[in-house]
Design a protein around this motif. Sequence first.
Motif, PDB file in Angstrom:
ATOM      1  N   GLN A   5       0.838  -1.199   0.000  1.00 37.66           N
ATOM      2  CA  GLN A   5       0.000   0.000   0.000  1.00 37.66           C
ATOM      3  C   GLN A   5       0.876   1.254   0.000  1.00 37.66           C
ATOM      4  OE1 GLN A   5      -3.539   0.043   2.245  1.00 37.66           O
ATOM      5  NE2 GLN A   5      -3.653   2.246   2.421  1.00 37.66           N
ATOM      6  N   GLU A  22      -6.087  -2.925  -5.395  1.00 40.19           N
ATOM      7  CA  GLU A  22      -4.897  -2.086  -5.531  1.00 40.19           C
ATOM      8  C   GLU A  22      -5.218  -0.816  -6.331  1.00 40.19           C
ATOM      9  OE1 GLU A  22      -1.488  -4.239  -6.938  1.00 40.19           O
ATOM     10  OE2 GLU A  22      -1.216  -5.245  -5.005  1.00 40.19           O
ATOM     11  N   VAL A  67      -6.594   1.853  -4.141  1.00 39.97           N
ATOM     12  CA  VAL A  67      -5.608   2.638  -3.381  1.00 39.97           C
ATOM     13  C   VAL A  67      -5.184   3.856  -4.194  1.00 39.97           C
ATOM     14  CG1 VAL A  67      -3.275   2.647  -2.383  1.00 39.97           C
ATOM     15  CG2 VAL A  67      -4.743   0.636  -2.094  1.00 39.97           C
TER      16      VAL A  67
END
Length: 205
Positions: free
Chosen positions: A143, A173, A176
Amino acid sequence: MREVTATGQSVDEAVQSALEQLNTSRDQVEVDIIDEGKKGILGVFGAKRAIVKVRLAKNPIQEAEKFILDVVQKMNVDVEITTTVESNHVTYELSGEKIALLIGKRGQTLNALQYLTHLVINKEGNQYYTVTLDAEGYRSRRQETLEGLALRMADKAKRIGKKVALEPMPAFERKVIHSVLQDSKEVTTYSDGVEPHRHVVIKPS
Protein backbone atom coordinates in the motif's frame (compact mmCIF):
# COMPACT_ATOMS: atom_id res chain seq x y z
CA MET A 1 -19.43 -37.44 14.69
CA ARG A 2 -20.69 -35.05 12.02
CA GLU A 3 -24.18 -36.46 11.31
CA VAL A 4 -26.96 -38.13 13.30
CA THR A 5 -30.46 -39.40 12.61
CA ALA A 6 -32.88 -38.68 15.45
CA THR A 7 -36.56 -39.15 16.23
CA GLY A 8 -39.09 -37.31 18.34
CA GLN A 9 -42.78 -36.63 18.88
CA SER A 10 -42.36 -33.65 16.55
CA VAL A 11 -39.75 -32.37 14.10
CA ASP A 12 -38.60 -29.78 16.65
CA GLU A 13 -38.17 -32.45 19.31
CA ALA A 14 -36.23 -34.68 16.91
CA VAL A 15 -33.94 -31.80 15.91
CA GLN A 16 -33.36 -30.94 19.58
CA SER A 17 -32.39 -34.54 20.26
CA ALA A 18 -29.90 -34.46 17.39
CA LEU A 19 -28.41 -31.15 18.60
CA GLU A 20 -27.83 -32.66 22.03
CA GLN A 21 -26.08 -35.67 20.49
CA LEU A 22 -23.88 -33.42 18.33
CA ASN A 23 -23.35 -31.01 21.24
CA THR A 24 -24.04 -28.00 19.04
CA SER A 25 -26.64 -25.30 18.31
CA ARG A 26 -29.30 -24.91 15.60
CA ASP A 27 -27.34 -22.31 13.62
CA GLN A 28 -24.40 -24.71 13.21
CA VAL A 29 -26.28 -27.51 11.46
CA GLU A 30 -28.19 -28.49 8.32
CA VAL A 31 -31.45 -30.41 8.80
CA ASP A 32 -33.11 -32.92 6.46
CA ILE A 33 -36.65 -33.92 7.47
CA ILE A 34 -37.09 -37.59 6.59
CA ASP A 35 -40.57 -37.95 8.10
CA GLU A 36 -42.69 -35.22 9.71
CA GLY A 37 -44.52 -37.85 11.77
CA LYS A 38 -48.20 -37.94 12.75
CA LYS A 39 -49.94 -37.04 15.98
CA GLY A 40 -52.48 -39.83 15.66
CA ILE A 41 -55.98 -40.02 17.13
CA LEU A 42 -56.11 -38.36 20.55
CA GLY A 43 -52.37 -37.89 20.14
CA VAL A 44 -51.82 -41.63 20.73
CA PHE A 45 -53.44 -44.09 18.31
CA GLY A 46 -51.66 -44.30 14.97
CA ALA A 47 -49.04 -41.79 16.10
CA LYS A 48 -45.87 -41.78 14.08
CA ARG A 49 -42.59 -40.30 15.28
CA ALA A 50 -40.81 -37.59 13.30
CA ILE A 51 -37.43 -38.52 11.85
CA VAL A 52 -34.69 -36.04 10.94
CA LYS A 53 -31.13 -36.26 9.71
CA VAL A 54 -28.95 -33.50 11.15
CA ARG A 55 -25.36 -32.78 10.13
CA LEU A 56 -22.83 -30.20 11.19
CA ALA A 57 -22.64 -27.45 8.61
CA LYS A 58 -19.25 -26.72 7.11
CA ASN A 59 -17.61 -23.62 8.48
CA PRO A 60 -16.63 -21.63 5.35
CA ILE A 61 -13.89 -19.73 7.19
CA GLN A 62 -12.24 -22.98 8.34
CA GLU A 63 -12.75 -24.59 4.92
CA ALA A 64 -10.95 -21.66 3.27
CA GLU A 65 -8.13 -21.95 5.81
CA LYS A 66 -7.74 -25.64 4.96
CA PHE A 67 -7.70 -24.75 1.26
CA ILE A 68 -4.86 -22.24 1.78
CA LEU A 69 -2.82 -24.77 3.77
CA ASP A 70 -3.37 -27.42 1.11
CA VAL A 71 -2.19 -25.11 -1.70
CA VAL A 72 0.91 -23.82 0.10
CA GLN A 73 1.92 -27.33 1.15
CA LYS A 74 1.82 -28.35 -2.53
CA MET A 75 4.22 -25.43 -3.13
CA ASN A 76 6.51 -26.92 -0.44
CA VAL A 77 6.05 -23.90 1.80
CA ASP A 78 5.36 -24.29 5.52
CA VAL A 79 3.19 -21.52 6.94
CA GLU A 80 1.25 -20.63 10.03
CA ILE A 81 -2.11 -18.91 9.51
CA THR A 82 -3.60 -16.31 11.84
CA THR A 83 -7.28 -15.78 11.02
CA THR A 84 -9.10 -12.59 12.01
CA VAL A 85 -12.84 -12.10 11.44
CA GLU A 86 -14.42 -8.65 11.55
CA SER A 87 -18.10 -8.73 10.60
CA ASN A 88 -18.11 -10.31 7.11
CA HIS A 89 -14.42 -9.58 6.36
CA VAL A 90 -11.85 -12.33 6.95
CA THR A 91 -8.09 -11.72 7.05
CA TYR A 92 -5.67 -14.64 6.74
CA GLU A 93 -2.16 -13.63 7.80
CA LEU A 94 0.51 -16.08 6.64
CA SER A 95 3.94 -16.35 8.23
CA GLY A 96 6.84 -18.73 7.78
CA GLU A 97 10.00 -19.40 5.79
CA LYS A 98 10.14 -19.01 2.00
CA ILE A 99 7.21 -16.59 2.26
CA ALA A 100 8.52 -14.70 -0.80
CA LEU A 101 7.44 -17.70 -2.92
CA LEU A 102 3.86 -17.09 -1.84
CA ILE A 103 4.00 -13.37 -2.56
CA GLY A 104 5.49 -13.62 -6.06
CA LYS A 105 6.41 -10.73 -8.35
CA ARG A 106 4.49 -7.60 -7.22
CA GLY A 107 2.23 -9.84 -5.15
CA GLN A 108 0.82 -11.72 -8.16
CA THR A 109 0.94 -15.17 -6.52
CA LEU A 110 -0.58 -13.83 -3.29
CA ASN A 111 -3.30 -12.01 -5.26
CA ALA A 112 -4.16 -15.17 -7.21
CA LEU A 113 -4.36 -17.20 -4.00
CA GLN A 114 -6.50 -14.49 -2.40
CA TYR A 115 -8.91 -14.62 -5.36
CA LEU A 116 -9.21 -18.43 -5.11
CA THR A 117 -9.70 -18.22 -1.34
CA HIS A 118 -12.52 -15.71 -1.94
CA LEU A 119 -14.22 -18.24 -4.26
CA VAL A 120 -13.82 -21.09 -1.75
CA ILE A 121 -15.19 -19.17 1.25
CA ASN A 122 -18.26 -18.04 -0.72
CA LYS A 123 -19.04 -21.26 -2.61
CA GLU A 124 -21.92 -22.28 -0.31
CA GLY A 125 -23.49 -18.84 -0.70
CA ASN A 126 -25.10 -18.79 2.76
CA GLN A 127 -23.20 -15.66 3.76
CA TYR A 128 -20.97 -13.40 1.69
CA TYR A 129 -17.41 -12.77 2.91
CA THR A 130 -14.66 -10.51 1.65
CA VAL A 131 -11.12 -11.79 2.05
CA THR A 132 -7.67 -10.33 2.60
CA LEU A 133 -4.75 -12.72 2.29
CA ASP A 134 -1.56 -11.22 3.71
CA ALA A 135 1.98 -12.54 4.09
CA GLU A 136 4.14 -11.07 6.84
CA GLY A 137 2.83 -7.52 6.38
CA TYR A 138 3.20 -7.46 2.59
CA ARG A 139 -0.15 -5.70 2.06
CA SER A 140 0.77 -2.63 4.15
CA ARG A 141 4.19 -2.40 2.46
CA ARG A 142 2.52 -2.70 -0.95
CA GLN A 143 0.00 0.00 0.00
CA GLU A 144 2.85 2.40 0.84
CA THR A 145 4.49 1.57 -2.51
CA LEU A 146 1.20 2.21 -4.37
CA GLU A 147 0.60 5.50 -2.56
CA GLY A 148 4.09 6.67 -3.54
CA LEU A 149 3.53 5.47 -7.12
CA ALA A 150 0.23 7.38 -7.33
CA LEU A 151 1.87 10.66 -6.30
CA ARG A 152 4.86 10.19 -8.63
CA MET A 153 2.70 9.33 -11.64
CA ALA A 154 0.34 12.25 -10.88
CA ASP A 155 3.36 14.58 -10.92
CA LYS A 156 4.46 13.04 -14.22
CA ALA A 157 0.99 13.51 -15.77
CA LYS A 158 1.00 17.19 -14.70
CA ARG A 159 4.56 17.70 -15.95
CA ILE A 160 4.06 16.23 -19.44
CA GLY A 161 0.45 17.39 -19.74
CA LYS A 162 -0.71 13.94 -20.87
CA LYS A 163 -2.48 11.00 -19.31
CA VAL A 164 -0.33 8.28 -17.76
CA ALA A 165 -1.36 4.59 -17.71
CA LEU A 166 -0.21 2.45 -14.80
CA GLU A 167 0.50 -1.27 -14.88
CA PRO A 168 -2.47 -3.68 -14.57
CA MET A 169 -3.55 -4.22 -10.97
CA PRO A 170 -6.31 -6.06 -9.10
CA ALA A 171 -9.32 -3.97 -8.07
CA PHE A 172 -8.28 -3.49 -4.42
CA GLU A 173 -4.90 -2.09 -5.53
CA ARG A 174 -6.48 0.23 -8.10
CA LYS A 175 -8.71 1.49 -5.30
CA VAL A 176 -5.61 2.64 -3.38
CA ILE A 177 -4.48 4.75 -6.36
CA HIS A 178 -7.95 6.26 -6.80
CA SER A 179 -8.29 7.12 -3.09
CA VAL A 180 -4.86 8.80 -2.88
CA LEU A 181 -5.70 11.12 -5.77
CA GLN A 182 -9.46 11.56 -5.32
CA ASP A 183 -9.16 15.03 -3.75
CA SER A 184 -6.61 16.32 -6.26
CA LYS A 185 -7.75 19.31 -8.31
CA GLU A 186 -4.91 18.82 -10.81
CA VAL A 187 -5.51 15.23 -11.92
CA THR A 188 -8.39 12.76 -12.26
CA THR A 189 -8.20 8.97 -12.28
CA TYR A 190 -10.22 6.22 -13.91
CA SER A 191 -9.84 2.52 -14.60
CA ASP A 192 -9.52 1.23 -18.14
CA GLY A 193 -9.14 -2.12 -19.88
CA VAL A 194 -10.56 -5.57 -19.21
CA GLU A 195 -9.57 -7.91 -16.37
CA PRO A 196 -6.90 -9.14 -15.80
CA HIS A 197 -5.35 -6.21 -17.70
CA ARG A 198 -7.49 -3.48 -16.12
CA HIS A 199 -5.35 -0.54 -15.03
CA VAL A 200 -5.55 2.99 -13.65
CA VAL A 201 -5.14 6.00 -15.90
CA ILE A 202 -4.09 9.33 -14.38
CA LYS A 203 -5.15 12.32 -16.46
CA PRO A 204 -4.33 16.02 -15.98
CA SER A 205 -7.46 18.04 -15.15
